[in-house]
Design a protein around this motif. Structure first.
Motif, mmCIF file in Angstrom:
data_model
loop_
_atom_site.group_PDB
_atom_site.id
_atom_site.type_symbol
_atom_site.label_atom_id
_atom_site.label_comp_id
_atom_site.label_asym_id
_atom_site.label_seq_id
_atom_site.Cartn_x
_atom_site.Cartn_y
_atom_site.Cartn_z
ATOM 1 N N ALA A 409 34.826 26.269 -18.772
ATOM 2 C CA ALA A 409 33.912 26.416 -19.905
ATOM 3 C C ALA A 409 33.883 25.096 -20.651
ATOM 4 O O ALA A 409 34.892 24.390 -20.703
ATOM 5 C CB ALA A 409 34.353 27.546 -20.828
ATOM 6 N N GLU A 413 28.623 23.824 -25.315
ATOM 7 C CA GLU A 413 27.674 24.749 -24.690
ATOM 8 C C GLU A 413 28.182 26.186 -24.661
ATOM 9 O O GLU A 413 27.426 27.131 -24.915
ATOM 10 C CB GLU A 413 27.363 24.301 -23.256
ATOM 11 N N HIS A 414 29.459 26.374 -24.348
ATOM 12 C CA HIS A 414 29.979 27.725 -24.115
ATOM 13 C C HIS A 414 30.875 28.254 -25.229
ATOM 14 O O HIS A 414 31.336 29.391 -25.149
ATOM 15 C CB HIS A 414 30.753 27.746 -22.792
ATOM 16 N N ARG A 424 35.623 32.421 -22.405
ATOM 17 C CA ARG A 424 34.542 32.164 -21.441
ATOM 18 C C ARG A 424 35.116 31.636 -20.118
ATOM 19 O O ARG A 424 34.604 31.969 -19.037
ATOM 20 C CB ARG A 424 33.548 31.166 -22.034
ATOM 21 N N ALA A 428 34.647 33.273 -16.359
ATOM 22 C CA ALA A 428 34.253 32.502 -15.176
ATOM 23 C C ALA A 428 35.283 32.641 -14.064
ATOM 24 O O ALA A 428 34.928 32.766 -12.883
ATOM 25 C CB ALA A 428 34.079 31.030 -15.555
ATOM 26 N N TYR A 441 31.347 28.917 -16.396
ATOM 27 C CA TYR A 441 30.849 30.063 -17.160
ATOM 28 C C TYR A 441 29.326 30.013 -17.279
ATOM 29 O O TYR A 441 28.723 28.951 -17.425
ATOM 30 C CB TYR A 441 31.454 30.073 -18.566
ATOM 31 N N SER A 442 28.729 31.172 -17.205
ATOM 32 C CA SER A 442 27.307 31.340 -17.515
ATOM 33 C C SER A 442 27.133 32.715 -18.131
ATOM 34 O O SER A 442 27.907 33.638 -17.840
ATOM 35 C CB SER A 442 26.445 31.206 -16.250
ATOM 36 N N PRO A 443 26.155 32.882 -19.012
ATOM 37 C CA PRO A 443 25.974 34.193 -19.667
ATOM 38 C C PRO A 443 25.792 35.333 -18.672
ATOM 39 O O PRO A 443 26.168 36.470 -18.953
ATOM 40 C CB PRO A 443 24.717 33.973 -20.511
ATOM 41 N N GLU A 444 25.220 35.015 -17.491
ATOM 42 C CA GLU A 444 25.001 36.079 -16.508
ATOM 43 C C GLU A 444 26.313 36.658 -15.993
ATOM 44 O O GLU A 444 26.376 37.800 -15.529
ATOM 45 C CB GLU A 444 24.191 35.540 -15.323
ATOM 46 N N ARG A 445 27.383 35.867 -16.054
ATOM 47 C CA ARG A 445 28.683 36.345 -15.571
ATOM 48 C C ARG A 445 29.403 37.203 -16.602
ATOM 49 O O ARG A 445 30.398 37.851 -16.285
ATOM 50 C CB ARG A 445 29.581 35.145 -15.237
ATOM 51 N N ASP A 446 28.909 37.166 -17.837
ATOM 52 C CA ASP A 446 29.632 37.814 -18.935
ATOM 53 C C ASP A 446 29.339 39.305 -18.946
ATOM 54 O O ASP A 446 28.245 39.741 -19.329
ATOM 55 C CB ASP A 446 29.231 37.190 -20.271
#
Length: 710
Positions: A409, A413-414, A424, A428, A441-446
């Motif tokens: 992360a 940004e994160h 985060r 990830a 990390y990306s929001p789609e993984r959260d």
């Protein structure tokens, strides 16, 4: 000053007129003369002390007045009384002698007590100067300044051993300037060696031939050197010295040796206390096993870095060791500790001063990378971390391999603080497990978003009200080209969000503990449908998936047994599927559960074979009946020679082990014919059918799959 004092005494005596010693006026003249001389002496001493920059408190003024005024006046009175007695009767000399002797003894006792009081007062003032000394202040200078002032020396010197064959020597001169040098302990000068070896204090003076050579080696005129011995352990941790006395008597006296020894004990206690505080602070901020900073220190360091340079990007990496539990279970926790220490050392060697490394607990490590200019740079460092950990560890005669999964992360940004960045990075890392070795990390993984929280509540209600649908994907025997079974797959039609696929809600069920009731629902629905098809003349095999949490549940075997009895299922027609990742969690417990399920007569299959981290040795330890080749190999084997070779190898491996082999992801005729040529037993994929509702599958049971292949 003595001549002036005598002159004043003569003038006072002349003006007061000392005559007949038996007259009272003569006594008064003598007393006044002594008092005047004493006052003059006290006044002169006071002026000299104040002119030299000294201070006099009430106690010191009182003592000076007592010595220079009260004592002479008292002596004059005693002298007058003695003269009178001798004039009256010569025999009174005996009485005078007795009184004088008693007075002399009392005076000697008083002087001794006075010296003891002076030493106690000196010790008290010295202790007051040391009070509150801490690592946050210039504690060495304060210690030396107190010694310098108390002993009236030209300089004070502190030697502290570092416990590794070296020593730090700090000298404070009369101007208050401190100088510290480090040197090997075996290169210290003679007086240091003598005191450290004997553990006894030394008074060295130039007129002492035994010490003159040692003093010349130090460049000192005279000195007192005392060891610093900790009261708790008796260990000598250094030495303390004062050199070149600045007192009026010109050199250090033997009486000062006892005082300085007591001062050195106070210094040793102070240093030991500060070392203890340092150890406590270090232990509170570091992991006791690896010596790395701990979780709290990592949070503090990252937050401080962000606050000091808010415009500077940085990255936080969360490193989780894989296969570490196997080391603990197989070789013991002592071996596991050696692995953790080795990982810490490798991370330090690989990253150097370019990163801040911490152990968060268990087998989790965290790394902060400052000044990250690009994601490619972060990825490169991550690959270096994984590569250094994957190098084999040699524990005695055993070679051990562990791996790592890393979540990444970046700031800003994160996340804007350490807590958000670690959270985060953890997300990830969870997304990377079983898929790759690292992930950003990306929001789609959260899966912990507000939508996810809402879905957990909705999923619980859907399971309780049986709103979860079970669809069935058929599979066919590649020799007979007929459908011989189906895999039960869940679908969830959400009233607001529409169709939600397993990739989204299964992880939610795993984390929230809903996977167990969900599995029970699927098992009951699948066996009930199998019973209905059997009653209609179609004896199909039913496949049901089990999760890691299912295998850790001690009631699983009883639940499966009860379900088979309820729906009168043939155990050999029930296939329970597990993934390779299930074998990495509580290996012994998992094996016991699988054997118990196999003893019920149920068939066991490894799903997604070839994509996990498990060793092939598990195939000989587990009661496996079937392996399912992962669709990632099957779907691309006609365009990738490597995947085709892997698929063929898995089929041949299964056949040699006497296992049934199922190929997933069969979507075209070419794949079917290739798999048939490899000797594969079962095909499953969109070529045969997508997952469908039970009534749709029922219509397909009377047709042969062969028509689809022509």
């Amino acid at each position: 000053m003595a001549a002036l004092t005598e002159a004043i005494a003569v003038q006072v005596a002349h003006h007061t007129g000392i005559g007949n010693p038996l007259r009272w006026t003569s006594w008064c003249s003598v007393i006044i003369t002594c008092v005047a001389a004493g006052l003059f002496t006290a006044a002169c001493l006071t002026i000299v002390i104040l002119a030299d920059g000294g201070n006099l408190n009430r106690r010191e003024l009182g003592r000076m007045a007592f010595i220079n005024v009260v004592v002479p006046a008292t002596n004059a009175c005693l002298a007058a009384a003695t003269i009178i007695l001798l004039v009256v009767s010569i025999q009174a000399a005996v009485l005078v002698g007795v009184v004088a002797t008693v007075f002399a003894l009392l005076l000697r006792q008083y002087i001794g007590l006075s010296k003891q009081m002076d030493e106690l007062d000196t010790m008290y003032r010295f202790s007051q100067q040391l009070q509150g000394v801490s690592r946050d202040s210039k504690y060495v200078e304060i210690l030396l300044r107190a010694c310098h002032d108390t002993m009236v020396a030209q300089a004070a010197v502190l030697l502290v051993l570092d416990g590794q064959g070296g020593a730090q020597v700090t000298t404070l001169d009369g101007q208050g300037d401190a100088e510290t040098i480090s040197k090997p302990a075996d290169q210290l000068r003679p007086l240091w060696h003598q005191v450290l070896a004997s553990g006894q204090p030394v008074l060295a003076r130039a007129n002492d031939k035994a010490c003159s050579t040692a003093l010349q080696a130090h460049g000192w005129h005279d000195a007192i050197v005392a060891p610093l011995r900790t009261p708790s352990t008796g260990e000598i941790i250094g030495a303390l010295a004062v050199k070149d006395s600045q007192a009026t008597h010109g050199t250090f006296k033997p009486s000062q040796l006892r005082l300085f020894t007591a001062l050195s004990l106070n210094v040793a206690i102070s240093l030991e206390n500060m070392r203890m505080v340092d150890r406590l602070r270090h232990n509170a901020a570091h992991d006791p096993l690896t010596g790395l900073p701990n979780r709290e220190s990592f949070h503090t360091y990252v937050d401080r870095a962000i606050s000091h340079q808010p415009q500077q990007p940085l990255a936080v990496l969360l490193v989780d060791l894989t296969r570490f539990k196997d080391v603990n279970d197989t070789l013991g926790h002592a071996a596991g500790d050696r692995i953790l220490i080795g990982v810490a050392q490798r991370l330090a060697q690989t990253l150097g001063d370019n990163a801040y490394i911490a152990r968060l607990g268990g087998d989790d490590f965290a790394v902060m990378l400052p000044h990250t200019d690009s994601l490619a740079q972060v990825a490169q460092v991550t690959e270096d971390i994984i590569a250094c950990i994957e190098q084999p560890f040699v524990l005695d005669s055993t070679t051990v391999d562990v791996g790592a999964t890393v979540g990444m992360a970046t700031y800003p940004e994160h996340g804007l603080d350490s807590s958000a960045l670690l959270k985060r990075a953890d997300i990830a890392m969870g997304a990377a497990k079983g898929v790759s070795q690292y992930a950003m990390y990306s929001p789609e993984r959260d899966q912990r978003s507000p939508r996810s929280l809402s879905l957990v509540s909705d999923l619980r209600e859907a399971i309780q009200q049986h709103l979860i649908e079970v669809h069935f994907q058929p599979y066919a025997d590649m020799r007979s080209e007929h459908i011989v079974g189906a895999e039960a797959l869940v679908r969830w039609q959400h009233p607001q969000h529409g169709m939600i696929y397993p990739d989204e809600f299964i992880p939610l069920a795993e984390r929230s503990g809903l996977i167990r009731p969900l599995t029970s629902l699927v098992l009951d629905t699948a066996l009930a449908q199998q019973q209905a098809w059997r009653q209609d003349g179609h004896d199909l095999t039913m496949n049901v998936n089990l999760s890691v949490r299912d295998l850790l549940d001690g009631n699983l075997v009883n639940e499966v047994s009860q379900a088979m009895r309820t729906y009168q299922a043939d155990p050999s027609k029930l296939v329970l599927e597990i993934t390779e990742s299930c074998l990495m969690t509580d290996r012994e417990g998992t094996i016991q559960q699988l054997r118990a399920l196999h003893n019920l007569g149920a068939q066991l299959a490894i799903d997604d074979f070839g994509t996990g981290y498990s060793s092939l040795s598990y195939l000989k330890d587990l009661p496996i009946d079937e392996i399912k080749v992962d669709k990632s190999f099957v779907m691309t084997m006609r365009i990738s020679g490597i995947n085709a070779a892997i698929t063929q190898y898995i089929v041949e491996l299964g056949k040699r082990l006497g296992l049934s082999v199922v190929a997933e992801g069969v979507e075209d005729n070419g794949a079917w014919h290739d798999l048939a040529g490899y000797g594969c037993d079962i095909a499953q994929g969109y070529l045969i059918s997508r997952p469908v509702r039970p009534e749709v599958l029922f219509q397909m049971l009377s047709r042969s799959v062969g028509a689809l292949l022509r």
